[in-house]
Design a protein around this motif. Structure first.
Motif, PDB file in Angstrom:
ATOM      1  N   PRO A   1      26.151  47.180  38.211  1.00 35.00           N
ATOM      2  CA  PRO A   1      27.406  48.783  38.081  1.00 35.00           C
ATOM      3  C   PRO A   1      29.328  48.140  37.288  1.00 35.00           C
ATOM      4  CG  PRO A   1      27.803  46.826  39.672  1.00 35.00           C
ATOM      5  CD  PRO A   1      26.416  47.032  39.347  1.00 35.00           C
ATOM      6  N   LEU A   2      29.523  49.712  37.265  1.00 34.53           N
ATOM      7  CA  LEU A   2      31.514  49.589  36.908  1.00 34.53           C
ATOM      8  C   LEU A   2      31.380  50.281  37.224  1.00 34.53           C
ATOM      9  CD1 LEU A   2      29.591  49.377  32.849  1.00 34.53           C
ATOM     10  CD2 LEU A   2      30.541  47.713  34.222  1.00 34.53           C
ATOM     11  N   PRO A   3      32.894  50.718  37.135  1.00 35.04           N
ATOM     12  CA  PRO A   3      33.784  51.186  38.195  1.00 35.04           C
ATOM     13  C   PRO A   3      33.264  52.682  37.453  1.00 35.04           C
ATOM     14  CG  PRO A   3      35.104  49.775  37.911  1.00 35.04           C
ATOM     15  CD  PRO A   3      33.476  49.177  37.049  1.00 35.04           C
ATOM     16  N   TYR A   4      32.986  54.435  38.297  1.00 34.72           N
ATOM     17  CA  TYR A   4      33.281  55.010  37.537  1.00 34.72           C
ATOM     18  C   TYR A   4      34.441  56.113  38.479  1.00 34.72           C
ATOM     19  CZ  TYR A   4      31.107  60.021  36.817  1.00 34.72           C
ATOM     20  OH  TYR A   4      30.782  61.165  36.793  1.00 34.72           O
ATOM     21  N   GLN A   5      35.016  56.774  38.289  1.00 30.74           N
ATOM     22  CA  GLN A   5      36.250  57.417  38.872  1.00 30.74           C
ATOM     23  C   GLN A   5      36.002  58.740  38.915  1.00 30.74           C
ATOM     24  OE1 GLN A   5      39.958  57.646  37.332  1.00 30.74           O
ATOM     25  NE2 GLN A   5      41.080  58.838  39.255  1.00 30.74           N
ATOM     26  N   ALA A   6      35.524  59.210  40.413  1.00 33.60           N
ATOM     27  CA  ALA A   6      35.365  60.288  40.818  1.00 33.60           C
ATOM     28  C   ALA A   6      36.352  61.436  41.463  1.00 33.60           C
ATOM     29  CB  ALA A   6      33.968  61.144  41.352  1.00 33.60           C
ATOM     30  N   GLY A   7      37.055  62.209  40.516  1.00 34.49           N
ATOM     31  CA  GLY A   7      38.179  62.970  41.203  1.00 34.49           C
ATOM     32  C   GLY A   7      39.327  61.562  41.803  1.00 34.49           C
ATOM     33  N   GLU A   8      39.779  61.052  43.256  1.00 35.03           N
ATOM     34  CA  GLU A   8      40.667  60.438  43.495  1.00 35.03           C
ATOM     35  C   GLU A   8      39.919  59.065  43.487  1.00 35.03           C
ATOM     36  OE1 GLU A   8      43.856  62.282  45.385  1.00 35.03           O
ATOM     37  OE2 GLU A   8      43.812  63.999  43.918  1.00 35.03           O
ATOM     38  N   VAL A   9      38.747  58.858  43.263  1.00 35.80           N
ATOM     39  CA  VAL A   9      38.434  57.720  44.334  1.00 35.80           C
ATOM     40  C   VAL A   9      37.215  57.345  43.195  1.00 35.80           C
ATOM     41  CG1 VAL A   9      38.310  58.761  46.780  1.00 35.80           C
ATOM     42  CG2 VAL A   9      36.115  58.971  45.611  1.00 35.80           C
ATOM     43  N   TRP A  10      37.367  56.258  43.433  1.00 34.17           N
ATOM     44  CA  TRP A  10      36.374  55.339  42.618  1.00 34.17           C
ATOM     45  C   TRP A  10      35.430  54.378  43.102  1.00 34.17           C
ATOM     46  CZ3 TRP A  10      37.353  54.190  37.894  1.00 34.17           C
ATOM     47  CH2 TRP A  10      39.049  54.320  37.389  1.00 34.17           C
ATOM     48  N   HIS A  11      34.140  54.579  42.399  1.00 35.52           N
ATOM     49  CA  HIS A  11      32.521  54.632  43.145  1.00 35.52           C
ATOM     50  C   HIS A  11      32.027  53.651  42.031  1.00 35.52           C
ATOM     51  CE1 HIS A  11      32.258  57.710  46.281  1.00 35.52           C
ATOM     52  NE2 HIS A  11      32.646  58.688  44.435  1.00 35.52           N
TER      53      HIS A  11
END
Length: 181
Positions: free
Chosen positions: A52-62
């Motif tokens: 897994p790698l950080p992924y930005q969606a809008g103003e949050v990260w998953h």
């Protein structure tokens, strides 16, 4: 799904910054990734996962793991694109783990509180050449007087209810901002 290639992702864990993930979010994401691997690896000639790698969606990260599966001819004859969606859906991200116990619990509790409507379903174009489906993780429903927002949180052992609620509110802020514009 296009040709012999099925591309998907596991997406779980939510934070305000790409460096804020804890053991809890990593565990949550791993549950989803492992579930997808268990479903796809047996029907694939080749299976790869990146993340897994950080992924930005809008103003949050998953946390996101990109998954590619090269499917066998036999698998493609046996399963339609929608059958693959039904094999994978719901992942633990929306249906809990272990799945049977989680879905039984959701089926018992949710009808007492609300109807998910389109939340956590999948949608997108389907054809014999290319199918592109998305799980509806954040959505809204309008009626004559209200806007109803839908989102969920990743509740695993050790989750803090107040923190999960705040996480869900942050996810919905992305959708609310669109409505308020």
């Amino acid at each position: 799904l296009e040709g012999h290639t099925l591309e998907t992702m596991s997406l779980a864990g939510t934070k305000n910054a790409p460096d804020a993930f804890t053991v809890k979010e990593i565990h949550e994401q791993r549950l989803v990734s492992n579930y997808i691997r268990e479903k796809l690896e047996p029907v694939s000639e080749r299976y790869t996962a990146e993340g897994p790698l950080p992924y930005q969606a809008g103003e949050v990260w998953h946390l996101r793991t990109k998954i590619l599966a090269t499917l066998t001819d036999e698998t493609l004859r046996r399963y339609s694109p929608l059958a693959f969606a039904m094999i994978l859906h719901p992942t633990p991200a929306v249906g809990a783990y272990p799945q049977e116990t989680g879905l039984d619990y959701i089926g018992y509790v949710e009808p007492l509180r609300y109807d998910r409507k389109l939340y956590a379903g999948y949608l997108g174009p389907v054809s014999s050449l290319r199918t592109q489906l998305f799980v509806n993780l954040r959505c809204m429903n309008f009626d004559a007087h209200h806007v109803h927002y839908y989102a969920g949180g990743g509740i695993v052992q050790g989750s803090d209810p107040a923190s999960e609620w705040e996480e869900t509110e942050r996810k919905m802020d992305v959708v609310r901002k669109i409505v308020m514009q």
